[in-house]
Design a protein around this motif. Sequence first.
Motif, PDB file in Angstrom:
ATOM      1  N   ASN A  96       0.842  -1.191   0.000  1.00  0.00           N
ATOM      2  CA  ASN A  96       0.000   0.000   0.000  1.00  0.00           C
ATOM      3  C   ASN A  96       0.880   1.245   0.000  1.00  0.00           C
ATOM      4  OD1 ASN A  96      -1.512   2.237   1.759  1.00  0.00           O
ATOM      5  ND2 ASN A  96      -3.058   0.998   0.723  1.00  0.00           N
ATOM      6  N   ALA A  97       0.434   2.271  -0.696  1.00  0.00           N
ATOM      7  CA  ALA A  97       1.161   3.545  -0.717  1.00  0.00           C
ATOM      8  C   ALA A  97       0.167   4.693  -0.739  1.00  0.00           C
ATOM      9  CB  ALA A  97       2.078   3.622  -1.933  1.00  0.00           C
ATOM     10  N   MET A  98       0.379   5.684   0.127  1.00  0.00           N
ATOM     11  CA  MET A  98      -0.441   6.896   0.174  1.00  0.00           C
ATOM     12  C   MET A  98       0.471   8.104   0.034  1.00  0.00           C
ATOM     13  SD  MET A  98      -3.416   6.419   3.037  1.00  0.00           S
ATOM     14  CE  MET A  98      -2.232   6.400   4.388  1.00  0.00           C
ATOM     15  N   PHE A  99      -0.059   9.125  -0.620  1.00  0.00           N
ATOM     16  CA  PHE A  99       0.711  10.341  -0.857  1.00  0.00           C
ATOM     17  C   PHE A  99      -0.176  11.557  -0.594  1.00  0.00           C
ATOM     18  CE2 PHE A  99       1.968   6.959  -3.723  1.00  0.00           C
ATOM     19  CZ  PHE A  99       3.340   6.873  -3.531  1.00  0.00           C
ATOM     20  N   GLY A 100       0.458  12.639  -0.153  1.00  0.00           N
ATOM     21  CA  GLY A 100      -0.293  13.871   0.060  1.00  0.00           C
ATOM     22  C   GLY A 100      -0.142  14.363   1.485  1.00  0.00           C
ATOM     23  N   ASP A 101      -0.952  15.350   1.838  1.00  0.00           N
ATOM     24  CA  ASP A 101      -0.933  15.908   3.188  1.00  0.00           C
ATOM     25  C   ASP A 101      -1.845  15.055   4.063  1.00  0.00           C
ATOM     26  OD1 ASP A 101      -0.878  17.379   5.460  1.00  0.00           O
ATOM     27  OD2 ASP A 101      -1.259  19.300   4.492  1.00  0.00           O
ATOM     28  N   ILE A 102      -1.262  14.039   4.678  1.00  0.00           N
ATOM     29  CA  ILE A 102      -2.055  13.047   5.419  1.00  0.00           C
ATOM     30  C   ILE A 102      -2.177  13.497   6.874  1.00  0.00           C
ATOM     31  CG2 ILE A 102      -2.334  10.579   5.876  1.00  0.00           C
ATOM     32  CD1 ILE A 102      -0.297  10.057   3.663  1.00  0.00           C
ATOM     33  N   ARG A 103      -2.882  14.583   7.074  1.00  0.00           N
ATOM     34  CA  ARG A 103      -3.202  15.050   8.418  1.00  0.00           C
ATOM     35  C   ARG A 103      -4.705  14.937   8.622  1.00  0.00           C
ATOM     36  NH1 ARG A 103      -0.843  20.946   8.928  1.00  0.00           N
ATOM     37  NH2 ARG A 103      -1.267  20.956   6.703  1.00  0.00           N
ATOM     38  N   ASN A 104      -5.091  14.504   9.819  1.00  0.00           N
ATOM     39  CA  ASN A 104      -6.514  14.328  10.122  1.00  0.00           C
ATOM     40  C   ASN A 104      -7.176  13.403   9.107  1.00  0.00           C
ATOM     41  OD1 ASN A 104      -5.868  16.227  12.006  1.00  0.00           O
ATOM     42  ND2 ASN A 104      -6.957  17.909  11.026  1.00  0.00           N
TER      43      ASN A 104
END
Length: 443
Positions: free
Chosen positions: A359-367
């Motif tokens: 799995n991979a996630m990208f971006g501003d992962i806040r809240n």
Amino acid sequence: MRLKLLILAALTLSPVLSGQERLDFRYHDSLTYADYNNAEWKSLAQSTAKAISLGHDYYYMRMRAGISYYERARYLQAVKHFEKALEFSNNDQIALEYIYYCYLFSGKWWLANAISSGFGETAIRKTGIGTTNKNRASLNYFSSIYNNSELLDSYNTESEHPGPGSFYIPVKMMSLGLSLTHGLEPGKGIIHGFSYTRRTNSLYYSDGTRFVPEYSQYVNQYKYYFSLVFAGKKGLVFSPAAFYINSSYPIIEFITSGMGTSAYALPAKENNFGGGFSLTNNAGIFDFTASAYISRIAYINNFQAGLGLRIYPLANNYLYLGGGLSFISSGLPDGRSNIYVPEIEAGFSVRGRFYAAFNAMFGDIRNFVDYNGAVVYNGINKIDRVLSIELSVPAGKSGFYFFANASLGSEYTAFVPENYYYSTESQYSFNSISILGGLSWTF
């Protein structure tokens, strides 16, 4: 007269002797039946597809078509044919059993469970659904470490940021979690979990003139997660969910008493909560997912919506590929109110026992709310990338599974001015390595 008879015979036999398609029912029925009896599953798939395209669509033809895929472990392609067979023979127990096993062997337990609601006594005894394990318990331990030792050694509040505010450097984090799944009546269930997390930060604080050079801040967090599951017989799963997070931690304040001023660590509490739903529809080798959540995290109101697609190229859970995109509207004070978080995933299984997932996630992962609220990214730091791999293997034949997850995150921390949520100035980047391990038991 003889010539006329020859011409008549030629016209009568022409459908047999020419290369034209045979349209008669008996031919295609006998051909597909022969493939079925001879266990020629690939040939049967081709012959039933041809027959159905020519209009020979009935119960036994659909059952043969479904079995041709089922016997080759292409379960998700078999389902549509068994469902069509049910249209010709309502509540047919054999077709229902096949659909049940198709979903069960594809890892879609809730859908298999929903199908069993149509079982009669014979099917219940045959499948053992009445004694099937309906509960699952998972215990896990999570730990994170950060490669920010250079920042810890070199940061100086007074020289770096003379204004009032705080600066947090994460040191370590651990978490212990327990989750429970309860299957209720067919197609319905409850999933809930509890976790305790302890974070250690190095906190640097300044009121503009006075400084606390370094303070070990311990953050204790308790989380409870609750979700309902409603699965339908047509591949639809609806799951509303809610979570509550209670955090307690010390904050630094300067207090003047008499002629002196001292820095004190005062207790503070924070309540975070949210809720929403996920909706997944299985359509053959495709899973379509939609989700939406509202939450209040770190005193910020958030709205999150997402769409996802997962493909099973082999028509079972031996291999899948997928991706999704989430939209977050947070109204952050730094002006970035609209945030997009793309995600990609892949997984495979070896003989349906050893599982691996990426799995991979990208971006501003806040809240950010993930896994239908079971995971919430609510730390003080900004996370812009998380890469993870998970392995799962059975522990004998007693319903136990060992699982482990390793992830690499890219994070940022920054000086937070007084009465402000976050700053984009003078950001410091570092990586985090997280390890999760646990045991799952189905009973």
